[in-house]
Design a protein around this motif. Structure first.
Motif, PDB file in Angstrom:
ATOM      1  N   ALA A  80      26.023  45.072  42.051  1.00  0.00           N
ATOM      2  CA  ALA A  80      27.432  45.146  42.431  1.00  0.00           C
ATOM      3  C   ALA A  80      27.514  46.062  43.647  1.00  0.00           C
ATOM      4  N   CYS A  81      28.325  45.680  44.607  1.00  0.00           N
ATOM      5  CA  CYS A  81      28.500  46.506  45.800  1.00  0.00           C
ATOM      6  C   CYS A  81      29.894  46.230  46.354  1.00  0.00           C
ATOM      7  N   PRO A  82      30.867  47.042  45.950  1.00  0.00           N
ATOM      8  CA  PRO A  82      32.246  46.790  46.378  1.00  0.00           C
ATOM      9  C   PRO A  82      32.415  46.715  47.893  1.00  0.00           C
ATOM     10  N   PHE A  89      33.621  36.264  51.867  1.00  0.00           N
ATOM     11  CA  PHE A  89      34.711  35.295  51.974  1.00  0.00           C
ATOM     12  C   PHE A  89      34.696  34.292  50.819  1.00  0.00           C
ATOM     13  N   PHE A  90      33.643  34.306  50.033  1.00  0.00           N
ATOM     14  CA  PHE A  90      33.474  33.365  48.927  1.00  0.00           C
ATOM     15  C   PHE A  90      33.597  34.153  47.625  1.00  0.00           C
ATOM     16  N   LYS A  91      34.800  34.413  47.185  1.00  0.00           N
ATOM     17  CA  LYS A  91      35.037  35.316  46.058  1.00  0.00           C
ATOM     18  C   LYS A  91      34.486  34.797  44.731  1.00  0.00           C
ATOM     19  N   ASP A  92      34.181  33.507  44.643  1.00  0.00           N
ATOM     20  CA  ASP A  92      33.594  32.974  43.409  1.00  0.00           C
ATOM     21  C   ASP A  92      32.064  33.077  43.420  1.00  0.00           C
ATOM     22  N   THR A 151      30.871  33.960  37.247  1.00  0.00           N
ATOM     23  CA  THR A 151      31.649  33.392  36.150  1.00  0.00           C
ATOM     24  C   THR A 151      32.458  34.509  35.529  1.00  0.00           C
ATOM     25  N   THR A 152      33.708  34.266  35.369  1.00  0.00           N
ATOM     26  CA  THR A 152      34.581  35.281  34.765  1.00  0.00           C
ATOM     27  C   THR A 152      35.061  34.764  33.422  1.00  0.00           C
TER      28      THR A 152
END
Length: 157
Positions: A80-82, A89-92, A151-152
Motif C-alpha cells: 500500500a502506498c497512499p 488513474f485506475f482506481k480499481d 477487490t473490495t
C-alpha cells in the motif's frame, strides 16, 4: 523446465528496461562527455538545451531506470502506498499496475523528445520505441489485469 507466465514476461520487460536505463543513465552521469558510451559525440546535443549528457543521464537513470525497478518490486510485493495511489488513474487497480502502464508511455515520450533534440533516429531509439509495445501489451493482458485488480468487500446497507 519452469513454465514462463505472462506475469514473468511483464516483470522481465520492466526489469530489462530499468536495468538498461540504469546502465546507460549511469554511464552518462559518470561521464557526461559521452566517452563511456563509446564516444557519444556532444555535437548531437546542439539542438537541445544541454551542453553535456549529465541532465539527460540523470533523467534516464531515474525515470526509466529506478522507476521501473521500483515498479517491479511493487508488482511483486503489492504494498500500500497512499502517495503513489494519488497518481493512479485506475482506481480499481493496484497503483503498481498503473505505473507499469505509465512506464511504456514515459519511454515513448523519452524517445520522441530525444529524437527531436538530436535531430535523428538510430537503432537504439527504434529498438526502445518498439520495445514499449510489448511492455504495454503485457500489462494489459487479462491475466495480468486480474492479478492486480482491487477487490473490495460489498458494503452492508
Amino acid at each position: 523446465m519452469a513454465k514462463v507466465t505472462a506475469g514473468m514476461i511483464h516483470l522481465s520487460l520492466l526489469a530489462f528496461l530499468g536495468l538498461s536505463a540504469i546502465g546507460g543513465g549511469g554511464a552518462l552521469i559518470l561521464s557526461p562527455s559521452g566517452k563511456l558510451l563509446g564516444g557519444l559525440p556532444l555535437q548531437i546535443l546542439k539542438h537541445s538545451p544541454f551542453f553535456n549528457f549529465l541532465i539527460p543521464g540523470i533523467i534516464l537513470f531515474v525515470i526509466l531506470g529506478i522507476w521501473p525497478i521500483v515498479t517491479v518490486w511493487a508488482l511483486i510485493k503489492k504494498p500500500a502506498c497512499p502517495s503513489a495511489n494519488h497518481l493512479n488513474f485506475f482506481k480499481d487497480m493496484h497503483w503498481a499496475w498503473a505505473f507499469s502502464i505509465y512506464i511504456p508511455f514515459a519511454l515513448i515520450i523519452w524517445i520522441q523528445v530525444e529524437t527531436f533534440m538530436i535531430q535523428g533516429v538510430g537503432w537504439l531509439q527504434t529498438f526502445y520505441m518498439l520495445y514499449s509495445i510489448p511492455m504495454l501489451i503485457a500489462a494489459l493482458l487479462p491475466q495480468i489485469r486480474n492479478k492486480y485488480r482491487i477487490t473490495t468487500a460489498p458494503t452492508k446497507k
